[in-house]
Design a protein around this motif. Structure first.
Motif, short mmCIF file in Angstrom:
data_model
loop_
_atom_site.label_atom_id
_atom_site.label_comp_id
_atom_site.label_asym_id
_atom_site.label_seq_id
_atom_site.Cartn_x
_atom_site.Cartn_y
_atom_site.Cartn_z
N ASN A 181 0.83 -1.21 0.00
CA ASN A 181 0.00 0.00 0.00
C ASN A 181 0.86 1.26 0.00
N ARG A 182 1.94 1.24 0.77
CA ARG A 182 2.85 2.40 0.78
C ARG A 182 3.40 2.65 -0.62
N SER A 183 3.81 1.57 -1.27
CA SER A 183 4.38 1.70 -2.60
C SER A 183 3.39 2.33 -3.57
N CYS A 184 2.14 1.87 -3.54
CA CYS A 184 1.12 2.41 -4.45
C CYS A 184 0.89 3.90 -4.21
N LEU A 185 0.81 4.30 -2.95
CA LEU A 185 0.51 5.69 -2.63
C LEU A 185 1.70 6.61 -2.89
N LEU A 217 4.49 9.59 8.32
CA LEU A 217 5.34 8.70 9.12
C LEU A 217 5.34 7.29 8.53
N ASN A 218 4.16 6.77 8.22
CA ASN A 218 4.09 5.42 7.65
C ASN A 218 4.74 5.36 6.27
N LEU A 219 4.49 6.39 5.46
CA LEU A 219 5.06 6.41 4.11
C LEU A 219 6.58 6.57 4.14
N SER A 220 7.10 7.24 5.17
CA SER A 220 8.55 7.48 5.25
C SER A 220 9.34 6.19 5.43
N LYS A 221 8.64 5.10 5.74
CA LYS A 221 9.31 3.80 5.87
C LYS A 221 9.60 3.19 4.50
N HIS A 222 8.98 3.76 3.45
CA HIS A 222 9.20 3.25 2.10
C HIS A 222 10.47 3.86 1.51
N CYS A 223 11.22 3.05 0.76
CA CYS A 223 12.56 3.47 0.31
C CYS A 223 12.52 4.73 -0.56
N LYS A 224 11.50 4.89 -1.40
CA LYS A 224 11.47 6.03 -2.32
C LYS A 224 10.93 7.30 -1.68
N SER A 225 10.27 7.17 -0.54
CA SER A 225 9.55 8.32 0.01
C SER A 225 10.47 9.38 0.61
N LYS A 226 11.62 8.95 1.16
CA LYS A 226 12.48 9.90 1.85
C LYS A 226 12.97 11.00 0.91
N SER A 227 13.39 10.60 -0.28
CA SER A 227 13.86 11.60 -1.24
C SER A 227 12.71 12.51 -1.68
N MET A 228 11.50 11.95 -1.79
CA MET A 228 10.35 12.77 -2.18
C MET A 228 10.04 13.83 -1.12
N VAL A 229 10.14 13.42 0.14
CA VAL A 229 9.90 14.38 1.23
C VAL A 229 10.91 15.52 1.16
N VAL A 230 12.18 15.18 1.03
CA VAL A 230 13.24 16.19 1.02
C VAL A 230 13.14 17.07 -0.22
N GLU A 231 12.95 16.45 -1.38
CA GLU A 231 12.88 17.21 -2.62
C GLU A 231 11.64 18.11 -2.70
N SER A 232 10.61 17.78 -1.92
CA SER A 232 9.40 18.61 -1.88
C SER A 232 9.48 19.68 -0.80
N GLY A 233 10.67 19.82 -0.19
CA GLY A 233 10.84 20.82 0.87
C GLY A 233 10.17 20.41 2.17
N GLY A 234 10.00 19.11 2.36
CA GLY A 234 9.24 18.63 3.51
C GLY A 234 9.95 18.68 4.83
#
Length: 685
Positions: free
Chosen positions: A413-417, A446-463
C-alpha cells in the motif's frame, strides 16, 4: 460446563465443542443441554445478513427439542444408558450449532460469511443430521413424557434424516456480484458504485465503522493464514475481499463515524488492563508471559511453544484438567494476544515475537496477496491522490486518515501511494489549522517514510522544514511525536541526517521534546536523536542544546525502562567523542551508570551501560578507570554479560574487563602510568 470460546479469539467456522465427560450426572447434563437450547433459540431475533433461512430452520428444530427436554425428567436411578448417550451427543451438536450461529451473526464477518454460504449450509445439514443420529438411540418408548411430545420428537427425527439445506438464492446472487466486482479489480476497471452499494446494503454495511470492522476481521484472518505455513488455501480470497472492502471504506462512505466508539473502546481497554497482572498472562506450563497464546478444545490457553513441546513429549491430555483431548487443534487466541501486547506497551515490558512469525508478517505486506487486491489498491491510490489535490477540507482530512490506516503495516500500500504522488499533498496539509487534519497527515507521512522512495520525495518537496516545524509547533501532542518519528526514518539516509542537523530548529526541538513531552514523545525524540547522531557533525549540536544533563536526569527520574535504555544508547553514542565524554563526566555520571548496570533488567540497557563505560574509559583515561576499579560489583556484572549477553555486549564487556585488569596489574606492580587507548586522562568531577 462449556466455555464459550467466541470471545477468546475462536476462529470463524471452527467448532471446538467439548464432549461431556462420562462422569457427569444426567441431571447436570440435562440442565446444561436446556441452557444451550435456550441460547440457540435467542438467535431467532438476531440479524442474519446471510444464511438466514437455513439458520432459522435449524433454530426451529432445536426449539422443538427444547419442548421435549423441558418435560424430560432424569431423577430416577434406573435411567437407560442409551438416554445419557443421546443427551451427550445432542449436547455436543448443540455446542457446534451455537458456534455456527455466532458466526452467522458476527459483526465484522458478514462478507466472509457470505462467501462461505455453501459451507455454512453444508455444516447446518451435517449438524441437523447429527441431531437425528443422536435421537436414533433415544429410548423414546421408555421415557415418561406426553404423547404429543413423543410425536414432536419423532417428527424432528424424520425431518433431520432428510434435511435439505441449500444456499439462499439471494445469497448466491450477491455472492456472484462480489465475484464480478473482484474480476473488475483484476482487470483494473473501476466497478459501478451502484453495484457496490447493492452488495453493502444487502450485508447491512451502512457505515464507515462497520466497513472498517470488516477490514480488521479480514486482516486478522490473513494473519492467521500466514501463520499456517503448510496450508494457505484461503489467502488469495481473503486478500481480494480485504482489497474490496478497503476500496469501499474510502470511496463509498463520506463520514468516519468511529471516533467516539474508539474513545469508549480505549477507555474500556485501559480499565481492563488496569486490573491485570503478569500472572494473568503466564503460560500454565512454562510460567512465563505468553508470546503466542493458543486455546485447546477444553477452553484452556497455553503458549504455543509450550503446548507443542507437551504434545511432542507424547502427552495427549490438557495439562490443567488432565482431560484426554479428542483433537489437538490449536486456536490462536487473538484477543488475549492483543491484550498482552497492550499491557506490555503500557508497562514497558518487551515481549519478543518469534523471528519466523515476524519474517512472515513482513513478507505478507510486500505483495497485495491477489490480483484483485492489487487492482483495488491501485484504483484506490489514484482516487486518494485526486482527493488530496482537489477535495474539500473535510475530504482531504478523511483521505489522509485513510492513508494513515492503509499504510500502517502494508509495504504494498505504501508503494502504491508513493507512486501516485501523495507525499507533496500530505506535506501541504501539515500547515492546516485543523488539528485532526495535521495529525492524520503527519501520521500518514510517518508510515510512508518507511518506504525506500519516500524519503527523497519528502526532502525534494521541501518537507524537512514542514516536519521540523511540526515537531516544534504541532497542534496536538500526537502530531508532534509522529513528526519526531518521521525524522528518524528520514535520517536513515546519511545525506539527510546532515540536512536535518543543519536546520537550526531541528535539534533544539527534539531536545525540548525529551524535556517536556509525554513518555511516547520522549521515546520518539530519543530514537530520532540516536539516528541523527550517526552523522558525526551533529554531536556538538546536541551537546550545545543541553542534551547530556537532560538525559542524565531522565536516567534517575523516569520509571520507564524503555526510556532509560534509549537514553543510555544516546549517551553511549555521545561518549564516543571526547567532548561528549567530558560533558558526561562533568555531571558526575559514573556512579549513576554503574548503579543502573547493577539494577537494570533489560539486556539492551546493560549493553548500552557497558558501551558507555567503555567509551568513558577510552576517552577519559586513567582517572575514570581508577574509579571503576573501586566498584565492588562492576566485575560481577561484566562477567555476567560475558556469558548471558549478546555477542556485541560480550565483546564490549571483555574489552572493559581487559582495561580494568591491566590497570589493576600495573597498579599492583607499582606502575603509576597505565596505558589506555587514546589516554587523555580527563579530570573526573
Amino acid at each position: 460446563m462449556t466455555k464459550k470460546l467466541y470471545g477468546l479469539g475462536r476462529r470463524v467456522l471452527t467448532f471446538p465443542a467439548v464432549h461431556p465427560c462420562e462422569s457427569i450426572s444426567p441431571s447436570t447434563l440435562l440442565i446444561s443441554l436446556i441452557d444451550l437450547a435456550h441460547d440457540i433459540c435467542t438467535y431467532k431475533s438476531e440479524f442474519f445478513s446471510t444464511n438466514k433461512r437455513n439458520a432459522l430452520k435449524a433454530i426451529r428444530q432445536v426449539h422443538n427439542l427444547l419442548i421435549f427436554l423441558e418435560e424430560l425428567r432424569v431423577e430416577s436411578a434406573d435411567i437407560p444408558g442409551s438416554l445419557v448417550i443421546s443427551l451427550s451427543e445432542l449436547h455436543l451438536t448443540f455446542q457446534r450449532i451455537r458456534y455456527l450461529l455466532e458466526d452467522c451473526t458476527r459483526e465484522g464477518a458478514r462478507l466472509w460469511m457470505l462467501m462461505k454460504s455453501d459451507r455454512v449450509s453444508n455444516q447446518l445439514r451435517l449438524f441437523i443430521r447429527a441431531i437425528g443420529t443422536a435421537l436414533d438411540v433415544l429410548p423414546l418408548a421408555a421415557i415418561d413424557v406426553s404423547s404429543e411430545v413423543k410425536e414432536l420428537v419423532d417428527l424432528v427425527m424424520r425431518q433431520a434424516r432428510k434435511a435439505i439445506f441449500e444456499t439462499d438464492p439471494d445469497d448466491k446472487r450477491v455472492l456472484n456480484d462480489v465475484i464480478r466486482i473482484l474480476g473488475r479489480f483484476e482487470d483494473g476497471i473501476r466497478p459501478d458504485k451502484s453495484e457496490v452499494k447493492r452488495v453493502l446494503d444487502y450485508l447491512g454495511i451502512t457505515k464507515w465503522s462497520q466497513c472498517n470492522q470488516e477490514v480488521k476481521f479480514l486482516d486478522s484472518e490473513i494473519t492467521i493464514e500466514y501463520l499456517n505455513v503448510d496450508k494457505r488455501s484461503e489467502l488469495a480470497l481473503l486478500s481480494s475481499l480485504m482489497g474490496f472492502l478497503s476500496y469501499c471504506k474510502c470511496i463509498m462512505f463520506d463520514l468516519v463515524d468511529n471516533e467516539a466508539s474508539q474513545q469508549v473502546s480505549k477507555k474500556c481497554c485501559n480499565n481492563m488492563l488496569g486490573g491485570l497482572t503478569p500472572d494473568d498472562f503466564t503460560c500454565p506450563i512454562s510460567l512465563e508471559i505468553m508470546k503466542d497464546p493458543v486455546t485447546l478444545s477444553t477452553g484452556h490457553t497455553y503458549d504455543r511453544a509450550s503446548i507443542l513441546k507437551w504434545f511432542r513429549a507424547g502427552n495427549s491430555t490438557c495439562p490443567k484438567t488432565g482431560e484426554r483431548l479428542q483433537s489437538k487443534e490449536l486456536l490462536v487466541n487473538l484477543v488475549l494476544k492483543r491484550i498482552i501486547q497492550d499491557w506490555s506497551v503500557d508497562n514497558g515490558v518487551s515481549i519478543a515475537e518469534e523471528s519466523g512469525h515476524k519474517n512472515r508478517d513482513i513478507t505478507r505486506t510486500v505483495l497485495a496477496g491477489s490480483l484483485a487486491a492489487e487492482g483495488a489498491m491501485k484504483l484506490l491510490a489514484n482516487f486518494i491522490s485526486d482527493r488530496l489535490l482537489e477535495g474539500t477540507s473535510e475530504e482531504k482530512n478523511k483521505v489522509a486518515y485513510e492513508v494513515r490506516l492503509l499504510t500502517k503495516s502494508s509495504i504494498f500500500n505504501r508503494s502504491c501511494l508513493v507512486e501516485v504522488g501523495c507525499i507533496p499533498s500530505l506535506l501541504k496539509l501539515l500547515s492546516s489549522k485543523d488539528s485532526s487534519t495535521q495529525e492524520n497527515a503527519i501520521a500518514a507521512l510517518l508510515n510512508l517514510s518507511k518506504h525506500c522512495k519516500s524519503k527523497s520525495m519528502v526532502v525534494e518537496s521541501g518537507g524537512l522544514d514542514f516536519i521540523v516545524d511540526m515537531v516544534k509547533k504541532g497542534l496536538k501532542v500526537e502530531a508532534r511525536q509522529h513528526a519526531a518519528a518521521t525524522l528518524f526514518y528520514i535520517a536513515s539516509i546519511e545525506e539527510y541526517r546532515k540536512l536535518i542537523g543543519e536546520n537550526p530548529e531541528a535539534i533544539p526541538a527534539l531536545v525540548d521534546m525529551v524535556r517536556d513531552g509525554t513518555d511516547r514523545s520522549k521515546k520518539n525524540a530519543l530514537v530520532a536523536i540516536f539516528g541523527l547522531l550517526m552523522h558525526s557533525g551533529n554531536h556538538w549540536r546536541f551537546l550545545a542544546a543541553g542534551a547530556v544533563p537532560l538525559l542524565l536526569n531522565l536516567l534517575t527520574s523516569s520509571d520507564s525502562e524503555e526510556l532509560i535504555t534509549d537514553s543510555l544508547a544516546v549517551l553511549a553514542t555521545l561518549a564516543e567523542k571526547l567532548d561528549g565524554t567530558i560533558a558526561i563526566l562533568h555531571h558526575g555520571a559514573l556512579d549513576m551508570i554503574m548503579k543502573i548496570l547493577d539494577s537494570c533488567t533489560s539486556r539492551a540497557g546493560k549493553e548500552y551501560c557497558v558501551s558507555l563505560l567503555l567509551a568513558l574509559c577510552i576517552n577519559g583515561g586513567a582517572n575514570v578507570v581508577a574509579l571503576l576499579v573501586k566498584s565492588p560489583s562492576l566485575m560481577g556484572s561484566l562477567y555476567s554479560l560475558l556469558s548471558q549477553g549478546s555477542s556485541r555486549a560480550s565483546k564490549k564487556a571483555s574489552a572493559l574487563i581487559r582495561i580494568l585488569h591491566e590497570f589493576y596489574e600495573r597498579h599492583s606492580s607499582g606502575s603509576t602510568t597505565p596505558v589506555l587507548p587514546q589516554d587523555r586522562s580527563v579530570h573526573v568531577w
